[in-house]
Design an enzyme around this catalytic site. Structure first.
Site, PDB file in Angstrom:
ATOM      1  N   PHE A 112       4.901 -22.447  18.852  1.00  0.00           N
ATOM      2  CA  PHE A 112       5.573 -22.817  20.110  1.00  0.00           C
ATOM      3  C   PHE A 112       4.922 -24.009  20.811  1.00  0.00           C
ATOM      4  O   PHE A 112       5.547 -24.625  21.669  1.00  0.00           O
ATOM      5  CB  PHE A 112       5.558 -21.610  21.079  1.00  0.00           C
ATOM      6  CG  PHE A 112       4.247 -21.443  21.821  1.00  0.00           C
ATOM      7  CD1 PHE A 112       3.995 -22.178  22.978  1.00  0.00           C
ATOM      8  CD2 PHE A 112       3.255 -20.586  21.355  1.00  0.00           C
ATOM      9  CE1 PHE A 112       2.788 -22.047  23.658  1.00  0.00           C
ATOM     10  CE2 PHE A 112       2.055 -20.459  22.024  1.00  0.00           C
ATOM     11  CZ  PHE A 112       1.812 -21.196  23.176  1.00  0.00           C
ATOM     12  N   LYS A 117      12.258 -23.431  10.407  1.00  0.00           N
ATOM     13  CA  LYS A 117      12.357 -22.372  11.419  1.00  0.00           C
ATOM     14  C   LYS A 117      11.455 -22.784  12.576  1.00  0.00           C
ATOM     15  O   LYS A 117      10.235 -22.650  12.512  1.00  0.00           O
ATOM     16  CB  LYS A 117      11.881 -21.019  10.870  1.00  0.00           C
ATOM     17  CG  LYS A 117      12.202 -19.884  11.839  1.00  0.00           C
ATOM     18  CD  LYS A 117      11.335 -18.665  11.657  1.00  0.00           C
ATOM     19  CE  LYS A 117      10.096 -18.694  12.477  1.00  0.00           C
ATOM     20  NZ  LYS A 117      10.262 -18.646  13.932  1.00  0.00           N
ATOM     21  N   ARG A 177      10.459 -19.370  20.435  1.00  0.00           N
ATOM     22  CA  ARG A 177      10.194 -19.454  21.871  1.00  0.00           C
ATOM     23  C   ARG A 177      10.611 -20.806  22.462  1.00  0.00           C
ATOM     24  O   ARG A 177      10.713 -20.939  23.663  1.00  0.00           O
ATOM     25  CB  ARG A 177       8.707 -19.205  22.122  1.00  0.00           C
ATOM     26  CG  ARG A 177       8.316 -17.805  21.652  1.00  0.00           C
ATOM     27  CD  ARG A 177       7.008 -17.384  22.184  1.00  0.00           C
ATOM     28  NE  ARG A 177       5.941 -17.574  21.230  1.00  0.00           N
ATOM     29  CZ  ARG A 177       4.706 -17.205  21.445  1.00  0.00           C
ATOM     30  NH1 ARG A 177       4.359 -16.656  22.580  1.00  0.00           N
ATOM     31  NH2 ARG A 177       3.777 -17.392  20.522  1.00  0.00           N
ATOM     32  N   CYS A 204      -4.004 -26.573  19.794  1.00  0.00           N
ATOM     33  CA  CYS A 204      -4.955 -26.077  18.802  1.00  0.00           C
ATOM     34  C   CYS A 204      -6.239 -26.905  18.833  1.00  0.00           C
ATOM     35  O   CYS A 204      -7.268 -26.489  18.348  1.00  0.00           O
ATOM     36  CB  CYS A 204      -4.349 -26.122  17.414  1.00  0.00           C
ATOM     37  SG  CYS A 204      -3.995 -27.799  16.917  1.00  0.00           S
ATOM     38  N   GLU A 224      -9.775 -16.770  20.250  1.00  0.00           N
ATOM     39  CA  GLU A 224      -9.081 -17.977  20.715  1.00  0.00           C
ATOM     40  C   GLU A 224      -8.301 -17.571  21.964  1.00  0.00           C
ATOM     41  O   GLU A 224      -7.475 -16.658  21.912  1.00  0.00           O
ATOM     42  CB  GLU A 224      -8.109 -18.471  19.634  1.00  0.00           C
ATOM     43  CG  GLU A 224      -7.331 -19.692  20.073  1.00  0.00           C
ATOM     44  CD  GLU A 224      -6.302 -20.171  19.038  1.00  0.00           C
ATOM     45  OE1 GLU A 224      -5.693 -19.335  18.357  1.00  0.00           O
ATOM     46  OE2 GLU A 224      -6.120 -21.392  18.930  1.00  0.00           O
TER      47      GLU A 224
HETATM   48  P1  NAD Z   1       2.387 -17.635  16.013  1.00  0.00           P
HETATM   49  O1  NAD Z   1       1.565 -17.397  14.819  1.00  0.00           O
HETATM   50  O2  NAD Z   1       2.623 -16.506  16.936  1.00  0.00           O
HETATM   51  O3  NAD Z   1       3.824 -18.172  15.574  1.00  0.00           O
HETATM   52  C1  NAD Z   1       3.963 -19.213  14.658  1.00  0.00           C
HETATM   53  C2  NAD Z   1       5.185 -18.971  13.800  1.00  0.00           C
HETATM   54  O4  NAD Z   1       4.973 -17.785  13.019  1.00  0.00           O
HETATM   55  C3  NAD Z   1       6.441 -18.739  14.617  1.00  0.00           C
HETATM   56  O5  NAD Z   1       7.507 -19.440  14.034  1.00  0.00           O
HETATM   57  C4  NAD Z   1       6.642 -17.239  14.565  1.00  0.00           C
HETATM   58  O6  NAD Z   1       8.003 -16.869  14.580  1.00  0.00           O
HETATM   59  C5  NAD Z   1       5.995 -16.840  13.257  1.00  0.00           C
HETATM   60  N1  NAD Z   1       5.371 -15.500  13.319  1.00  0.00           N
HETATM   61  C6  NAD Z   1       4.662 -14.996  14.350  1.00  0.00           C
HETATM   62  N2  NAD Z   1       4.223 -13.762  14.032  1.00  0.00           N
HETATM   63  C7  NAD Z   1       4.651 -13.499  12.794  1.00  0.00           C
HETATM   64  C8  NAD Z   1       4.510 -12.378  11.923  1.00  0.00           C
HETATM   65  N3  NAD Z   1       3.845 -11.296  12.284  1.00  0.00           N
HETATM   66  N4  NAD Z   1       5.076 -12.439  10.711  1.00  0.00           N
HETATM   67  C9  NAD Z   1       5.756 -13.543  10.327  1.00  0.00           C
HETATM   68  N5  NAD Z   1       5.923 -14.614  11.117  1.00  0.00           N
HETATM   69  C10 NAD Z   1       5.373 -14.609  12.329  1.00  0.00           C
HETATM   70  O7  NAD Z   1       1.729 -18.883  16.781  1.00  0.00           O
HETATM   71  P2  NAD Z   1       2.145 -19.467  18.183  1.00  0.00           P
HETATM   72  O8  NAD Z   1       1.701 -18.525  19.246  1.00  0.00           O
HETATM   73  O9  NAD Z   1       3.546 -19.897  18.158  1.00  0.00           O
HETATM   74  O10 NAD Z   1       1.230 -20.783  18.224  1.00  0.00           O
HETATM   75  C11 NAD Z   1      -0.081 -20.788  18.710  1.00  0.00           C
HETATM   76  C12 NAD Z   1      -1.078 -20.711  17.580  1.00  0.00           C
HETATM   77  O11 NAD Z   1      -0.872 -21.797  16.696  1.00  0.00           O
HETATM   78  C13 NAD Z   1      -2.525 -20.852  18.050  1.00  0.00           C
HETATM   79  O12 NAD Z   1      -3.321 -19.963  17.346  1.00  0.00           O
HETATM   80  C14 NAD Z   1      -2.879 -22.284  17.710  1.00  0.00           C
HETATM   81  O13 NAD Z   1      -4.246 -22.538  17.530  1.00  0.00           O
HETATM   82  C15 NAD Z   1      -2.116 -22.457  16.446  1.00  0.00           C
HETATM   83  N6  NAD Z   1      -1.876 -23.860  16.171  1.00  0.00           N
HETATM   84  C16 NAD Z   1      -2.637 -24.440  15.207  1.00  0.00           C
HETATM   85  C17 NAD Z   1      -2.482 -25.783  14.936  1.00  0.00           C
HETATM   86  C18 NAD Z   1      -3.329 -26.438  13.900  1.00  0.00           C
HETATM   87  O14 NAD Z   1      -2.976 -27.542  13.455  1.00  0.00           O
HETATM   88  N7  NAD Z   1      -4.418 -25.838  13.489  1.00  0.00           N
HETATM   89  C19 NAD Z   1      -1.531 -26.545  15.640  1.00  0.00           C
HETATM   90  C20 NAD Z   1      -0.765 -25.905  16.601  1.00  0.00           C
HETATM   91  C21 NAD Z   1      -0.947 -24.548  16.858  1.00  0.00           C
END
Ligand code: NAD
Length: 574
Positions: free
Chosen positions: A223, A247, A251, A355, A455
Site C-alpha cells: 500500500f 494486483k 488498500r 520501507c 518494524e
Molecule cells: P503487506 O505484506 O500487508 O501487503 C503486500 C501485498 O501482499 C498486498 O498486495 C496484500 O494484498 C498481500 N498480502 C498481505 N497479506 C497476505 C497474506 N497473508 N497472504 C497473501 N498475500 C498477502 O504489506 P503492506 O502493509 O501493504 O506494505 C508495507 C510493508 O511493505 C512494510 O513491511 C514495508 O517495509 C514493505 N515494503 C518493502 C519495500 C522494499 O522495497 N523492501 C518497499 C515498500 C514496502
C-alpha cells in the site's frame, strides 16, 4: 450495495470513539524553504483545478480534473478490473471498503476479483504474449516513450489519487510518482540494455547469448507506494517482451487504475497489462497458476516469506522485497544541522510508512544529547490532511495501523524507554476521524525492546546510545533487517570504514534515504529481501529477472563456404 457481503475494516469504533488529546502539540510552522516547497506543490494543485469542477474519485478523474480535497464523496464508484485493455465491473460477491485515511469516509469498494476474472486476466496475458514478444524492441521502446509522456501529463492526477487513498501529502505523492516514472524512463534505454554477448570460442565457432521474455508475469504490490511499486514492474516486464497481471494493494489501487488507462493510451496491445484485485485469495491464485512464470512481490515479511516459498515451490521465479529497520549512525563530527534536518525528514516523512524510512537512530557518544533538537524539528512538522497547504505528513493507512503503532509506543514506555515526543492522540482540528499519529521519539531504547525488534511503519523514531563507532557497526550488523542504513560524519575514513563493514544493502553517507535511482538496482539485504537478494528490482538485475538467457553456439566451417568464383566447366565427376 448493503446486500452484498463486504470485507470491511473495522472503523465504526474509531469514528465513534473520541480520543483524548495527549501531550503532543504539533505546530503548523515549518522552516521557510520547506514551507515554500510544500506550498508550491499545493498551490499548483489548487491552481490547476481552479476553474474546473474537480472529479472527486479516481475513477472519474482526468489529467486536469482530479480530487483536491478530502470531502466526502457523495456516490463512491466501485474499482474495476482491467482486462484486455477494458475496464470491467467485477461480479465479485466480496468487496473491500476503501476509506480515505484522513477522514475514514468511503472512497471506493475494491472487488475480491472472482475466480473467473482472475483466470480471464491470465488468459488475456497468455493470448497477448506470442504477438507481443514478436514486436520489435524499437516498437516497444516507442510505447514506453509514450507511457512516460502520459505519466508526466497525469502526474498530479496520479498524486491526487495517492493522497486520497493512501494519505500521504500531495507533494510527497508527486515524489512517489516520480520514482516510478524514473524506472519507466530508464526502461526507454532498453535498446542498449538488452544487448547480448558474443564470443568466438573456437575456430569458426561462436557462442552468442540472447535475453528472451519469460511469458506471463505477475506483480503483487504493497500500500505504501501505490504508483512507484507497480512501476518497478510494468516497464521492465513489458519492454523485455513479457505480459503482466498486476494486483495492486487492495488498500489503494487507484493509482494503478490510472496507470492501466495510460498503458492502453500509450499503445500496449490488449492483454499485455492486466489488473486484478483482492487480498490473499488473489495472491494464492497467482502463486498456483502454472501459466504465471515470475512473481514480483513487495510488502511485509509475513506475506513475502510465504509468497516467496510457495512461488519457488511451484517453480516460479520470485523477487521479493520485504520489511526493514533502517538505522542511522550519528557521529559527533558530522554537520549537525544537516544531520538533524535529514533525520527528522527521513523518520517522519510519509508518516514513516516507507520501507526506507529512517526509523532507528544510533547516537554515538555525545550526540545522545541532540535528541531535544530533533524533537524541536519534529514538533515543527505539520500533521494534516494531505491536500492541506503546508502538510508535512498525513495519517497512517488504517485504524488498525494506528492502534498497532500506538501499542508499540506504549510497550516502549512499559519496557523502560523514554517517550521524548508523543504523537499518540494527536488529531488535526479539521479531520478528527482520521488515523493520526504525530511524530514520536523514543529515547534510551535497548535492543531487546519491542519497539526496536519490530518494524513499526509509522512516524516513530527509536534512539539508542552507543559509545563508539565500533559499537554502532556491531549493533547495526546484529539487526536482522538490512534494507538501508546511513552514517552522518565529516570524516572520509570513518565513512569508508562504515561502508565496507556495514551489513546493509543500501548505504547513505550523509544521505538519510539512500534509494538508488533505476540505473542501479534496489539492493536490500538480509531479512529485507527473500532468497538472499539474488533477484533485485530494476537496473540490470531487474532485466535479468524478466528474461531467460539463451545461448546459441554455431559452427560455420570456413572450408564449407561456397566458392566465390563461378565454375564454367562441365562437371567431370559422376
Ligand atoms: P503487506 O505484506 O500487508 O501487503 C503486500 C501485498 O501482499 C498486498 O498486495 C496484500 O494484498 C498481500 N498480502 C498481505 N497479506 C497476505 C497474506 N497473508 N497472504 C497473501 N498475500 C498477502 O504489506 P503492506 O502493509 O501493504 O506494505 C508495507 C510493508 O511493505 C512494510 O513491511 C514495508 O517495509 C514493505 N515494503 C518493502 C519495500 C522494499 O522495497 N523492501 C518497499 C515498500 C514496502
Amino acid at each position: 450495495m448493503a446486500a452484498r457481503r463486504v470485507v470491511s475494516r473495522n472503523i465504526p469504533a474509531l469514528v465513534s470513539r473520541a480520543q483524548a488529546p495527549r501531550t503532543v502539540h504539533l505546530a503548523t510552522r515549518m522552516s521557510a524553504p520547506k514551507a515554500s516547497q510544500a506550498l508550491t506543490a499545493t498551490r499548483r494543485l489548487h491552481a490547476t483545478a481552479k476553474h474546473l469542477s474537480p472529479a472527486t474519485t479516481t475513477a472519474a478523474s482526468t489529467a486536469t480534473s482530479y480530487p483536491t480535497s478530502h470531502e466526502r464523496i457523495a456516490e463512491p464508484v466501485d474499482t474495476q478490473n482491467f482486462l484486455d485493455n477494458q475496464f470491467t465491473s467485477s461480479k465479485a460477491s466480496q468487496w473491500i471498503d476503501l476509506y480515505d485515511p484522513a477522514t475514514n469516509n468511503l472512497v471506493t469498494r475494491v472487488p475480491q476479483s472472482t475466480d473467473a476474472e482472475l483466470k480471464a486476466a491470465v488468459d488475456s496475458a497468455e493470448k497477448a504474449f506470442p504477438e507481443w514478444r514478436k514486436t520489435s524492441l524499437l516498437h516497444r521502446q516507442q510505447i514506453m516513450f509514450k507511457f512516460v509522456a502520459l505519466i508526466r501529463e497525469n502526474w498530479d492526477r496520479l498524486a491526487a489519487s495517492i493522497t486520497l487513498e493512501q494519505g500521504k501529502t500531495f507533494a510527497d505523492a508527486r515524489g512517489d510518482v516520480l520514482r516510478g516514472l524514473q524506472v519507466a524512463e530508464t526502461a526507454c534505454g532498453i535498446t542498449t540494455q538488452l544487448t547480448g554477448e558474443l564470443l568466438e570460442v573456437s575456430k569458426d565457432m561462436e557462442t552468442r547469448s540472447y535475453k528472451e521474455p519469460l511469458g506471463v508475469t505477475a506483480a503483487i504490490c504493497p500500500f505504501n507506494f501505490p504508483a512507484m511499486i507497480p512501476l518497478w514492474s510494468i516497464p521492465l516486464a513489458t519492454v523485455t517482451g513479457n505480459t503482466i497481471v498486476i494486483k495492486p494493494s487492495e488498500r489503494d489501487p487507484g493509482a494503478m487504475m490510472i496507470l492501466a488507462e495510460l498503458c492502453e493510451k500509450a499503445g500496449f496491445p490488449p492483454g499485455v497489462v492486466n489488473v486484478v484485485h483482492g487480498a490473499a485469495k488473489t495472491v494464492d491464485f497467482i502463486l498456483d497458476e502454472p501459466r504465471i512464470k515470475a512473481i514480483s512481490f513487495v510488502g511485509s515479511n509475513k506475506a513475502g516469506e510465504y509468497i516467496y516459498s510457495r512461488a519457488s515451490a511451484n517453480g516460479k521465479r520470485c523477487q521479493a522485497n520485504l520489511g526493514a529497520k533502517n538505522h542511522a549512525a550519528v557521529l559527533p563530527d558530522c554537520n549537525k544541522n544537516h544531520a538533524l534536518n535529514a533525520i527528522a525528514g527521513a523518520a517522519f516523512g510519509a508518516a514513516g510508512q516507507r520501507c526506507m524510512a529512517l526509523s532507528t537512530l544510533v547516537l554515538v557518544g555525545e550526540t545522545k544529547d541532540w535528541i531535544p533538537e530533533i524533537a524541536k524539528r519534529a514538533r515543527q512538522l505539520s500533521v494534516n490532511g494531505g491536500f492541506e497547504p503546508g502538510a508535512d505528513l498525513g495519517p497512517v493507512i488504517s485504524p488498525e495501523a494506528k492502534t498497532r503503532i500506538e501499542a508499540v509506543i506504549a510497550s516502549a514506555e512499559k519496557e523502560g524507554a523514554k517517550i521524548v515526543l508523543d504523537g499518540r492522540g494527536f488529531k488535526p482540528e479539521k479531520y478528527p476521524n482520521g488515523n493520526w499519529v504525530g511524530p514520536t521519539i523514543i529515547a534510551d531504547v535497548k535492543p531487546h525492546m519491542r519497539c526496536y525488534v519490530e518494524e513499526i511503519f509509522g512516524p516513530v523514531l527509536v534512539c539508542l546510545n552507543v559509545p563508539t563507532i565500533d559499537d554502532a557497526i556491531s549493533l547495526i550488523n546484529a539487526n536482522e533487517y538490512g534494507n538501508g542504513t546511513a552514517i552522518f560524519t565529516r570524516s572520509g575514513p570513518t565513512a569508508a570504514r562504515f561502508q565496507s563493514e556495514i551489513e546493509a544493502g543500501q548505504v547513505g553517507i550523509n544521505v538519510p534515504i539512500p534509494v538508488p535511482l533505476p540505473m542501479f538496482s534496489f539492493t536490500g539485504n538480509k531479512k529485507s529481501v527473500a532468497g538472499g537478494g539474488a533477484s533485485t528490482f530494476y537496473g540490470k538485475p531487474g532485466i535479468n529477472f524478466y528474461t531467460q538467457t539463451k545461448t546459441v553456439t554455431s559452427l560455420w566451417r570456413a572450408e564449407d563456404a561456397v566458392a566465390t568464383k563461378a565454375s564454367v566447366n562441365m562437371p567431370t565427376q559422376s
